[in-house]
Design a protein around this motif. Structure first.
Motif, mmCIF file in Angstrom:
data_model
loop_
_atom_site.group_PDB
_atom_site.id
_atom_site.type_symbol
_atom_site.label_atom_id
_atom_site.label_comp_id
_atom_site.label_asym_id
_atom_site.label_seq_id
_atom_site.Cartn_x
_atom_site.Cartn_y
_atom_site.Cartn_z
ATOM 1 N N ARG A 150 -0.201 0.679 9.541
ATOM 2 C CA ARG A 150 -0.611 1.303 8.289
ATOM 3 C C ARG A 150 -1.764 0.488 7.707
ATOM 4 O O ARG A 150 -1.783 -0.743 7.785
ATOM 5 C CB ARG A 150 0.547 1.343 7.298
ATOM 6 C CG ARG A 150 1.721 2.197 7.732
ATOM 7 C CD ARG A 150 1.377 3.667 7.772
ATOM 8 N NE ARG A 150 1.152 4.235 6.441
ATOM 9 C CZ ARG A 150 0.772 5.494 6.219
ATOM 10 N NH1 ARG A 150 0.534 6.302 7.242
ATOM 11 N NH2 ARG A 150 0.604 5.942 4.989
ATOM 12 N N TYR A 180 -2.932 10.162 -0.464
ATOM 13 C CA TYR A 180 -1.788 9.860 0.406
ATOM 14 C C TYR A 180 -1.195 11.167 0.914
ATOM 15 O O TYR A 180 -1.531 12.243 0.417
ATOM 16 C CB TYR A 180 -0.742 9.025 -0.337
ATOM 17 C CG TYR A 180 0.049 9.778 -1.396
ATOM 18 C CD1 TYR A 180 1.436 9.871 -1.318
ATOM 19 C CD2 TYR A 180 -0.590 10.384 -2.483
ATOM 20 C CE1 TYR A 180 2.171 10.549 -2.287
ATOM 21 C CE2 TYR A 180 0.131 11.053 -3.456
ATOM 22 C CZ TYR A 180 1.505 11.141 -3.353
ATOM 23 O OH TYR A 180 2.224 11.818 -4.311
ATOM 24 N N PHE A 187 3.978 8.336 6.537
ATOM 25 C CA PHE A 187 4.102 7.859 5.160
ATOM 26 C C PHE A 187 5.569 7.648 4.811
ATOM 27 O O PHE A 187 5.936 6.650 4.183
ATOM 28 C CB PHE A 187 3.466 8.848 4.181
ATOM 29 C CG PHE A 187 3.592 8.426 2.739
ATOM 30 C CD1 PHE A 187 2.701 7.519 2.188
ATOM 31 C CD2 PHE A 187 4.600 8.929 1.933
ATOM 32 C CE1 PHE A 187 2.817 7.108 0.862
ATOM 33 C CE2 PHE A 187 4.730 8.537 0.606
ATOM 34 C CZ PHE A 187 3.837 7.618 0.067
ATOM 35 N N ASN A 221 -2.751 12.698 7.425
ATOM 36 C CA ASN A 221 -3.539 11.471 7.397
ATOM 37 C C ASN A 221 -5.027 11.766 7.560
ATOM 38 O O ASN A 221 -5.874 11.154 6.908
ATOM 39 C CB ASN A 221 -3.103 10.531 8.527
ATOM 40 C CG ASN A 221 -1.827 9.787 8.212
ATOM 41 O OD1 ASN A 221 -1.826 8.777 7.513
ATOM 42 N ND2 ASN A 221 -0.714 10.270 8.744
ATOM 43 N N VAL A 224 -6.576 12.818 4.426
ATOM 44 C CA VAL A 224 -6.745 11.676 3.524
ATOM 45 C C VAL A 224 -8.021 10.917 3.887
ATOM 46 O O VAL A 224 -8.835 10.575 3.023
ATOM 47 C CB VAL A 224 -5.526 10.732 3.588
ATOM 48 C CG1 VAL A 224 -5.783 9.467 2.763
ATOM 49 C CG2 VAL A 224 -4.272 11.440 3.080
ATOM 50 N N GLY A 236 -7.247 5.485 0.467
ATOM 51 C CA GLY A 236 -6.260 6.356 1.085
ATOM 52 C C GLY A 236 -5.321 5.572 1.980
ATOM 53 O O GLY A 236 -5.710 4.564 2.583
ATOM 54 N N LEU A 237 -4.088 6.033 2.072
ATOM 55 C CA LEU A 237 -3.081 5.406 2.916
ATOM 56 C C LEU A 237 -2.968 6.191 4.223
ATOM 57 O O LEU A 237 -2.591 7.369 4.216
ATOM 58 C CB LEU A 237 -1.725 5.383 2.200
ATOM 59 C CG LEU A 237 -1.677 4.543 0.921
ATOM 60 C CD1 LEU A 237 -0.365 4.768 0.174
ATOM 61 C CD2 LEU A 237 -1.844 3.076 1.244
#
Length: 356
Positions: A150, A180, A187, A221, A224, A236-237
């Motif tokens: 991550r 996110y 996540f 993802n 993001v 962003g994650l």
């Protein structure tokens, strides 16, 4: 040639053990693992010369390596593709009549659940010894094949320096600036890891604070990363490989977004693993063990490193991806990846925080 099995029905009687996992993942898009999966109900007759793999990894992603695996194992291979949690639940439902010889999971949580249910066989020590203990089951019954970290993606034009902790994302300076993917399995695995590391109360507070700080939800993802790249959000994650895949596609110099690997064992630096386990009751242990050995071979590990931009987990294999930090250099949190199976509480928290 490996043959995908054809599924005849979609209704599953969920086991009590895997129901929480399935409930958490059922509405989640698991990134590149869950795009248009072929799901299958195995045929009743399977010869002793076949290996049946239940794969939570995407067919488009692993079909090329499965073809090579079939040659290495020396037997015909059938693959059932689907969601990792759903397939694990199916294995438990089938019990001692399971059709699967090998379970290939996109994350460690489903493998941890099967380990708890004691349906996985102990793997040969020579296979286990190829992978660091952090990326294999404590009972020696599953082993990681590839890893993903991550990270925080950031837009230098909006955020010259990314924060060093996900805990900083709830600060006023990042209000309305964080993207996110709350329904994404990666996540949710990260949030589960935070629960294990930080406790239930601290994790719930962080989720609520992140929501209150105007974090923007996206479906995937990749979305993001696109939002960060365009400047729609500043941070962003995501998982690391999304950036490296995009860089390989368009050129790193064409990307505005950059990524930051978090230091200090931060929960946001979780390294999760895709892995495999041999089913005790599948009656295919010899072929399945050969498959495990192949997936840890230089050829297979190099495939995951070069083609999917993940981290190879077998000792002696390094990634050739440009500028990718070495796995050993990452300051990931120390956590038993098998404990990532407790996703029901995570889903409850996400609902309570108003994120799903």
């Amino acid at each position: 040639m490996p043959r995908p099995l054809v599924r005849r029905g979609t209704a599953l009687a969920m086991s009590a053990l895997l129901l929480p996992v399935l409930a958490a993942c059922g509405g989640a898009d698991a990134g590149k693992e869950k795009e248009a999966e072929k799901k299958a109900e195995p045929t009743a007759a399977q010869s002793a010369g076949e290996l049946v793999i239940y794969s939570g990894r995407n067919e488009k992603l692993i079909a090329p390596i499965i073809e090579k695996l079939e040659k290495a194992v020396g037997t015909k291979v059938q693959v059932r593709y689907g969601d990792s949690a759903e397939l694990a639940a199916q294995i438990l439902e089938e019990g001692d009549k399971t059709k699967a010889g090998l379970f290939f999971s996109q994350d460690a949580g489903a493998l941890g659940a099967l380990s708890q249910a004691k349906v996985l066989a102990k793997l040969p020590q020579q296979s286990l010894d190829k992978v660091d203990a952090a990326y294999r089951g404590g009972e020696g019954d599953w082993v990681g094949v590839s890893g993903r970290s991550r990270v925080i993606a950031y837009n230098p034009q909006k955020a010259p320096k990314a924060p060093d902790s996900v805990k900083d994302l709830t600060k006023p300076e990042w209000k309305d600036k964080v993207g996110y993917a709350p329904t994404n399995a990666s996540f949710q695995a990260f949030v589960t890891g935070m629960r294990v590391l930080e406790g239930e109360d601290a994790t719930l507070k962080w989720l609520k604070d992140l929501k209150a700080n105007g974090a923007k939800p996206y479906a995937k993802n990749g979305a993001v990363l696109d939002a960060v790249n365009s400047g729609e959000v500043s941070l962003g994650l995501i998982n690391h490989y999304y950036w490296y895949e995009k860089a390989a596609e368009v050129g790193a110099d064409k990307l505005t977004a950059k990524i930051h690997f978090l230091p200090g064992g931060d929960p946001g630096a979780l390294v999760n693993a895709a892995g495999v386990g041999v089913l005790k009751n599948g009656g295919q242990s010899e072929a399945a063990e050969k498959a495990v050995e192949y997936l840890l071979s230089n050829e297979a590990q190099t495939y995951f490193a070069d083609k999917t931009k993940e981290y190879p987990l077998a000792a002696g294999v390094t990634s050739s991806v440009k500028d990718l930090p070495a796995l050993a250099s990452l300051d990931a949190p120390k956590i038993d990846l098998g404990k990532l199976d407790s996703l029901q509480k995570t889903l409850e928290m996400l609902k309570e925080a108003g994120m799903v």
